[in-house]
Design an enzyme around this catalytic site. Sequence first.
Site, short mmCIF file in Angstrom:
data_model
loop_
_atom_site.label_atom_id
_atom_site.label_comp_id
_atom_site.label_asym_id
_atom_site.label_seq_id
_atom_site.Cartn_x
_atom_site.Cartn_y
_atom_site.Cartn_z
N ARG A 85 1.79 1.22 10.38
CA ARG A 85 1.37 1.53 9.01
C ARG A 85 2.60 1.44 8.11
O ARG A 85 3.46 2.31 8.16
CB ARG A 85 0.79 2.94 8.99
CG ARG A 85 0.09 3.34 7.71
CD ARG A 85 -0.51 4.73 7.85
NE ARG A 85 -1.58 4.78 8.83
CZ ARG A 85 -2.85 4.46 8.56
NH1 ARG A 85 -3.20 4.13 7.35
NH2 ARG A 85 -3.76 4.49 9.50
N SER A 130 -10.65 -6.70 9.21
CA SER A 130 -11.83 -6.02 8.71
C SER A 130 -12.60 -7.10 7.97
O SER A 130 -12.08 -7.72 7.06
CB SER A 130 -11.38 -4.91 7.77
OG SER A 130 -12.45 -4.06 7.48
N ARG A 142 0.24 -5.71 13.01
CA ARG A 142 -0.40 -5.23 14.24
C ARG A 142 -0.59 -6.37 15.24
O ARG A 142 -0.67 -6.11 16.45
CB ARG A 142 -1.71 -4.53 13.89
CG ARG A 142 -1.43 -3.25 13.10
CD ARG A 142 -2.66 -2.59 12.61
NE ARG A 142 -2.32 -1.41 11.79
CZ ARG A 142 -3.20 -0.68 11.13
NH1 ARG A 142 -4.48 -1.00 11.19
NH2 ARG A 142 -2.81 0.35 10.43
N ARG A 170 0.83 -1.20 0.00
CA ARG A 170 0.00 0.00 0.00
C ARG A 170 0.86 1.25 0.00
O ARG A 170 1.81 1.35 0.77
CB ARG A 170 -0.92 0.00 1.23
CG ARG A 170 -1.85 -1.19 1.21
CD ARG A 170 -2.88 -1.16 2.30
NE ARG A 170 -3.68 -2.39 2.21
CZ ARG A 170 -4.69 -2.68 3.02
NH1 ARG A 170 -5.04 -1.83 3.98
NH2 ARG A 170 -5.36 -3.79 2.87
N GLU A 222 -6.53 -1.75 14.41
CA GLU A 222 -7.31 -2.62 13.53
C GLU A 222 -6.43 -3.75 13.00
O GLU A 222 -5.43 -3.50 12.33
CB GLU A 222 -7.85 -1.77 12.37
CG GLU A 222 -8.66 -2.59 11.38
CD GLU A 222 -8.94 -1.83 10.08
OE1 GLU A 222 -9.01 -0.59 10.13
OE2 GLU A 222 -9.05 -2.49 9.05
#
Length: 423
Positions: free
Chosen positions: A277, A352, A391, A262, A349
């Site tokens: 991130r 998802s 994470r 990403r 998070e």
Amino acid sequence: MLSFEFLREKREVLIKALEKRGYDAAIVDELVKLDEERRRLIREGDELRRIRNQRNEDVARLKKQGADISELIAELRQVSRRIKEIEEKQAKVESKFKELWLQIPNIPHESVPIGKDETENKVIRQEGEPREFDFEPKPHWELGEKLGILDFKTAAKMSGSRFAVYKGLGAKLERALINFFLDVHTREHGYVEVMPPVLVKSESAYASGHLPKFREEMYFIEQDELFLIPTAETSLANLHRDKILDEDSLPLKYVSYTPCFRREAGSYGKDVRGIIRVHQFNKVELFQFTKPEDSYDVLEQMLAHAEKILKLLKLPYRIVQLCTGDLGFASAKTYDIEVWAPGVGRWLEVSSVSNTESFQARRSNTRFRRKSTGKVEFVHTLNGSGLATPRTFIAILENYQRKDGTVEIPEVLRPYMGVSEIA
RNA sequence: GGAGGGUUAGCCUAAUUGGUAAGGCGGCGGAUUUGAAAUCCGCUGGGGUUACUCCCUUGGGGGUUCGAGUCCCUCACCCUCCGCCA
């Protein structure tokens, strides 16, 4: 992609859905106009084609009889020219229509709370209690660097910011997590392991719904016109593209480990430290193709499957339901799972889980034949992380840290690690 | 990178010199039957229409033609071989 039904018969539903998501609903008027124009051209073209087909049969017959057909052919030449004109117009209208239509997000499920952004998401429940520390818990980047298992300086030199080099037991922990996740989902939850390409063509990214909206978020290999996937979902949504599946084969359950890429454009200055991130990370993704009537039950199951991992790792987490304003483009309903990270003092998070209903299936043209009717219908597709590693890695370091900066390895990972602590 | 072969509907397979895609299997519905099998009939992907005996669909795009599965160009993918690399 939605059914055109929403443009023609259920326009209010569409407009309301766009407003709930915080989109400008003015696009609908334009779409309606283009759709009408499109249909007008189709009608006009169909009529001319019908004439052409009929007259061409006359040509064939008359020619066989040896009659003079030069006049007829001259007339048909005109008809063909008009058909061509209309087809060109139609192609323009359709490409404009398609361009706009592909920008329309999914309709939120009725159970999704209305809200403008992530601040209005709903915490549904919490599992496990955050541990009480008798010392100040450190963030993972401190622990990781000190233990020699994470190296940010070298990574920055090699690749820039938002990368990490995992070393020694750090690399092993990462690999242990991936294997542990895959083992749980294949052995206990009945998923079939798939290792897909991580480079995909643009049409695949359109099918998954990542294009056109998230072009800026993906790395693009110009020379070969390939995108690096931001999630395995992008690849997996294409597993049965343009196929009609047997009803009996559903649900199809897949689990994939892939690296994810990403660009994180627009998030400068946010989460710059550590591995919260990063541009490249590992993720184990769950993906299911189901019958329409089953998809919401499956959504709850998939949530439970992802939760199982955190339960086994004995990490405190909470379930958040996304509100309409924070819902992903392709999703009709999404749950996030957030794990507690005491070092950074935040819920992060790690998963998802979404039901896209038939939204991706329409784009990927993935259907099944229903036995009771013999008709084909679009399947529903669901995706969920199970889980993302960075994470989870953070949560393990920060939750299992000791006062001296060493880290205990969760029980379930020890067979994979061969050690009980990182010291 | 080079040479050759291929791509037809859910699957499998046809289609004289260019004349508008024929079959089979599977599936669904119906007839028949006490029920089933077998048999017979219809349907099968997309679109437009109040509707139809309407239009589209032979891997994608373009061209030639009154008319293209068929001829030409181009791209993608698959197979075989050569070269290169691992």
